[in-house]
Design an enzyme around this catalytic site. Structure first.
Site, PDB file in Angstrom:
ATOM      1  N   LYS A   1     -98.584  10.936  10.995  1.00 24.06           N
ATOM      2  CA  LYS A   1     -98.489  12.303  10.483  1.00 24.06           C
ATOM      3  C   LYS A   1     -98.649  13.251  11.675  1.00 24.06           C
ATOM      4  CE  LYS A   1    -100.553  15.685   7.393  1.00 24.06           C
ATOM      5  NZ  LYS A   1    -101.507  15.922   6.310  1.00 24.06           N
TER       6      LYS A   1
ATOM      7  N   ARG B   1     -98.814  24.918   2.813  1.00 25.33           N
ATOM      8  CA  ARG B   1    -100.137  25.533   2.971  1.00 25.33           C
ATOM      9  C   ARG B   1    -100.209  26.857   2.221  1.00 25.33           C
ATOM     10  NH1 ARG B   1    -101.026  23.991   9.359  1.00 25.33           N
ATOM     11  NH2 ARG B   1    -100.989  21.750   9.040  1.00 25.33           N
TER      12      ARG B   1
ATOM     13  N   LYS C   1    -104.551  21.677  13.647  1.00 25.53           N
ATOM     14  CA  LYS C   1    -104.941  20.323  13.268  1.00 25.53           C
ATOM     15  C   LYS C   1    -104.611  19.305  14.366  1.00 25.53           C
ATOM     16  CE  LYS C   1    -104.676  21.221   8.286  1.00 25.53           C
ATOM     17  NZ  LYS C   1    -104.337  20.661   6.955  1.00 25.53           N
TER      18      LYS C   1
ATOM     19  N   LYS D   1     -94.384  11.390   8.500  1.00 28.12           N
ATOM     20  CA  LYS D   1     -94.319  12.771   8.030  1.00 28.12           C
ATOM     21  C   LYS D   1     -94.333  13.717   9.216  1.00 28.12           C
ATOM     22  CE  LYS D   1     -97.243  15.842   5.357  1.00 28.12           C
ATOM     23  NZ  LYS D   1     -98.466  15.959   4.615  1.00 28.12           N
TER      24      LYS D   1
ATOM     25  N   TYR E   1     -89.564  17.188  -2.560  1.00 22.86           N
ATOM     26  CA  TYR E   1     -89.571  18.197  -3.624  1.00 22.86           C
ATOM     27  C   TYR E   1     -88.208  18.230  -4.320  1.00 22.86           C
ATOM     28  CZ  TYR E   1     -93.726  19.257  -1.009  1.00 22.86           C
ATOM     29  OH  TYR E   1     -94.931  19.132  -0.379  1.00 22.86           O
TER      30      TYR E   1
HETATM   31  C1  PBG Z   1    -102.884  17.900   3.769  1.00 19.80           C
HETATM   32  C2  PBG Z   1    -101.430  17.772   3.501  1.00 19.80           C
HETATM   33  C3  PBG Z   1    -100.449  18.587   4.043  1.00 19.80           C
HETATM   34  C4  PBG Z   1     -99.258  18.178   3.512  1.00 19.80           C
HETATM   35  C5  PBG Z   1     -99.506  17.106   2.671  1.00 19.80           C
HETATM   36  N1  PBG Z   1    -100.861  16.856   2.683  1.00 19.80           N
HETATM   37  C6  PBG Z   1    -100.546  19.765   4.937  1.00 19.80           C
HETATM   38  C7  PBG Z   1    -101.270  19.639   6.171  1.00 19.80           C
HETATM   39  O1  PBG Z   1    -101.470  18.552   6.702  1.00 19.80           O
HETATM   40  O2  PBG Z   1    -101.677  20.675   6.674  1.00 19.80           O
HETATM   41  C8  PBG Z   1     -97.950  18.821   3.835  1.00 19.80           C
HETATM   42  C9  PBG Z   1     -96.846  18.549   2.909  1.00 19.80           C
HETATM   43  C10 PBG Z   1     -95.711  19.480   3.046  1.00 19.80           C
HETATM   44  O3  PBG Z   1     -95.623  20.322   3.940  1.00 19.80           O
HETATM   45  O4  PBG Z   1     -94.823  19.362   2.193  1.00 19.80           O
HETATM   46  N2  PBG Z   1    -103.646  16.809   3.685  1.00 19.80           N
END
Ligand code: PBG
Length: 541
Positions: free
Chosen positions: A408, A418, A430, A461, A526
């Site tokens: 990720k 967010r 992050k 991701k 989505y």
């Molecule tokens: C947080 C989380 C995030 C997403 C899924 N789980 C955002 C992040 O890591 O800040 C993002 C998913 C998306 O952008 O569709 N645990």
């Protein structure tokens, strides 16, 4: 109703008409072009006991077929229809067209009709194509205008009419005339020598003018829809899609500004409706993301393992209403953290690893207790997969799977998400836990760790900008791979589509197919419901 019934009866009639008594020709004595003049309803490919294949010409039955055959034909029709219906959802694109009535028209029976008594070697019929209404009418006369009986008589006597002349379609005015592509090698060598201005023949092994180059024509395998479908390497079906759902405590569905078509769903109301509609088009996987009221957020994110919190309550509701769906959950503290980070933040801003993992274990167990099928740690803390596995097992949840967010990345593509959950980090970013988008090899370290710790599914991701990482994981692990087409990817396609800069539906389908081609077994997107609707042959809007 009457219409349906009469066309059904007509279809059976047509079957009876042609399945009984046959006149056969060995392939050796019956040239294909001649056979072509008979309507396809009158031809059949057969295999005998010795495995010889031949073409058979079907002739009008002289006697009524036996009741056994009648039964058989009805079954054939019935089963082929059933097969088409049953495949409504799970078949890949090539077959989906069949469901749209494009390629299954008139294909009313497959399988054998071996109940028909025969003489000579037992013949197994491999395919019988029943004509549609128009074809049945045309079947009375061959395209040449002669009656079927006349054509048959000629064919039996070995008198085959000359094949129709080959028509070459005309090229437009001004098309350059090029020299023949197949010429003896020596001509080619001379042309090559002249062209390249060389003094000796055969100087260069490959010449730009050489016919050799043109012998490879990959376009041959793309020349028709049927060939393209036959050689398609990757397919996608609704079974590959997982739909992320945003939920909140309210009753209303609140639209998410940056994600057109997505809502924070009112639990019980809009939520059940959305799941119902998605299941209708074959999407059976859902991942839950809660919007937690500020009052319930804290620095240690304890609401994350409240057994009566929004997520566990939603899991119980969904499992109660739709026991066969797969519920994935998100394991991370950010929706519950007053700091908006995935872990507990120390005074000096450091995200505390092991203390966070302790909380994540409690969160995962709470979700499992509510009935989650797959818990998905998206936090990127070290060692969390092993710890969660041990915690689940200790509580007896051996069957609950872990889908680990293995690679990720600290991506700006998460922006709309967010906003949807109001989960932006209150300070900093992050980058101390999510991966650097510039890194590739590092994904292998994460893969090895997650595999060793007992992950069941590995996730990459974002999706489309990280196809190389998906392929890397696919080639380095035997575990199923998931790809997350994240909020920013979704919003870009939606926005460009709304501005008519791209064809939204086509780009959506292509992006999902590319994720599959790169090696993703499942895709969190989505677009899941919209794409599945297209795959089922229905209009997406
Ligand atoms: C947080 C989380 C995030 C997403 C899924 N789980 C955002 C992040 O890591 O800040 C993002 C998913 C998306 O952008 O569709 N645990």
């Amino acid at each position: 109703m009457t219409n349906n019934r009469s066309s059904f009866l007509r279809a059976i009639n047509i079957l009876f008409f042609f399945t009984e008594e046959v006149v056969k020709y060995e392939t050796a004595t019956c040239a294909w072009p001649e056979l072509k003049q008979y309507p396809s309803t009158l031809r059949r490919i057969e295999t005998d006991d010795r495995g010889h294949t031949r073409l058979a010409l079907l002739r009008k039955a002289k006697t009524l077929p036996s009741p056994v055959c009648c039964c058989c034909c009805c079954c054939c029709i019935f089963f082929s229809n059933l097969q088409a219906m049953a495949s409504a959802v799970s078949f890949p694109p090539a077959n989906v067209q069949m469901l749209q009535g494009r390629s299954c028209h008139g294909h009313a029976a497959f399988g054998s009709c071996s109940a028909v008594p025969r003489t000579g070697p037992r013949v197994r019929s491999t395919a019988v194509r029943v004509s549609s209404e128009q074809e049945a009418a045309a079947a009375v006369r061959a395209p040449s205008g002669r009656s079927i009986e006349e054509c048959e008589a000629d064919a039996v006597a070995g008198r085959f009419p000359a094949p129709p002349p080959l028509v070459r379609p005309k090229a437009p005015e001004g098309t350059p005339r090029i020299r023949p592509l197949v010429s003896p090698q020596w001509i080619c060598n001379v042309v090559c020598a002249l062209h390249c201005n060389c003094t000796r023949l055969n100087l260069r092994p490959v010449c730009v003018m050489c016919v050799k180059d043109m012998e490879k024509r990959p376009r041959r395998n793309r020349k028709s829809p049927a060939l393209r479908a036959a050689f398609q390497e990757t397919t996608i079906s609704p079974a590959n899609l997982v739909l992320p759902l945003f939920i909140h405590e309210g009753e209303e569905d609140a639209p998410i500004g940056a994600m057109p078509g997505c809502f924070r769903l009112g639990w019980r109301h809009g939520l059940l409706d959305e799941v119902y509609k998605a299941r209708d088009v074959g999407v059976n996987g859902f991942v839950l993301f809660p919007k937690i009221p500020d009052a319930l957020k804290s620095q240690s994110g304890d609401e994350a393992y409240n057994d009566n919190g929004l997520v566990p309550r939603t899991i119980r509701l969904l499992k109660d209403k739709f026991p066969d769906i797969v519920v994935y959950t998100d394991v991370a503290l950010d929706p519950y953290s007053s700091d908006g980070h995935d872990g507990i933040v120390r005074e000096d801003g450091v995200i505390m690893n092991d203390e966070t993992v302790y909380q994540l274990c409690k969160q995962a167990v709470s979700q499992a207790r509510a009935g989650a099928d797959v818990v998905s740690p998206s936090d990127m803390m070290d060692g969390r997969v092993g710890a969660i596995r041990a915690a689940l097992d200790a509580e007896g949840f051996h069957d609950v799977s872990i889908m680990s967010y293995t690679a990720k990345y600290a991506s700006s593509f998460y922006g709309p998400f967010r906003e949807a959950l109001d989960s932006n980090p209150r300070f900093g970013d992050k980058k101390t836990y999510q991966m650097n988008p510039a890194n590739y090899r590092e994904a292998l370290l994460e893969t090895a760790a997650d595999e060793a710790e007992g992950a069941d599914i590995l996730l990459v991701k974002p999706g489309l900008p990280y196809l190389d990482i998906i392929r890397l994981l696919r080639d380095n692990s035997a575990l199923p791979i998931a790809a997350y087409q994240v909020s920013g990817e979704y919003s870009m396609i939606k926005a460009a589509g709304a501005l008519k800069m791209i064809d939204e539906e086509k780009v959506m389908m292509e992006s999902l197919m590319c994720l599959r081609r790169a090696g993703a077994d499942i895709i969190l997107t989505y677009f899941a419901r919209q794409a599945a609707t297209v795959l089922c042959g229905m209009r997406s809007k």
